[in-house]
Design a protein around this motif. Structure first.
Motif: not given
Length: 170
Positions: A7-23
């Motif tokens: 379930x590793x969270x990558x830096x790219x995942x965090x970027x995508x999540x920020x885009x998805x969530x708007x925060x």
């Protein structure tokens, strides 16, 4: 739960999540479910955020298309229908209580928070208060763990709102 080997969270995942969530995403410790293209659909979050806030939503739905599908189900009265089904079907209600216990165990594995002890999310174990939560739990745990999340996913597919086997992330 179908344990995810990674379930590793990558830096790219965090970027995508920020885009998805708007925060900026908070408390993320894993990607609990991904779309077929590998984008996050559900994150696993800590039961206490960095600012000290208790956060009972261990499995948080993030994929925009599945979030929209869950919102559509909610707007169309799915929560009332699902809650009525729980009242009418003892086996379904028992399975939903087991889903509640599973949810609590998954959160407890990340740490104990007194303020939310015994409280799962989404109305479990007696009603469906949030289609997003039960859907996230079902996607994270796999079929057969949360019957109401499984039902929500089946409704999404039947209504052409979202399909698990297709990436609609963008």
């Amino acid at each position: 739960m179908t344990d995810r080997p990674d379930e590793t969270v990558t830096e790219r995942d965090l970027e995508v999540l920020a885009e998805q969530l708007g925060r900026t995403p908070r408390g993320v410790v894993g990607i609990a479910a991904r779309c077929p293209a590998g984008h996050p659909l559900v994150v696993r979050t800590l039961p206490r955020l960095d600012d000290g806030t208790p956060f009972p939503t261990t499995f948080y739905l993030t994929g925009p298309s599945v979030v929209a599908a869950a919102s559509t189900l909610e707007a169309n009265g799915a929560m009332k229908e699902m809650t009525a089904a729980l009242a009418e079907d003892e086996e379904l209600a028992a399975a939903y209580r087991r889903a509640h216990e599973h949810y609590l165990a998954q959160r407890e594995a990340l740490g104990h928070v007194d303020e939310i002890d015994g409280i799962s999310a989404g109305g479990m174990p007696v009603r469906v208060k949030c289609v997003h939560v039960v859907t996230a739990h079902s996607l994270a745990a796999g079929p057969g763990v949360n019957p109401m999340g499984d039902d929500a996913i089946a409704r999404m597919e039947a209504q052409g709102l979202w399909r698990r086997d297709r990436c609609t992330c963008g």
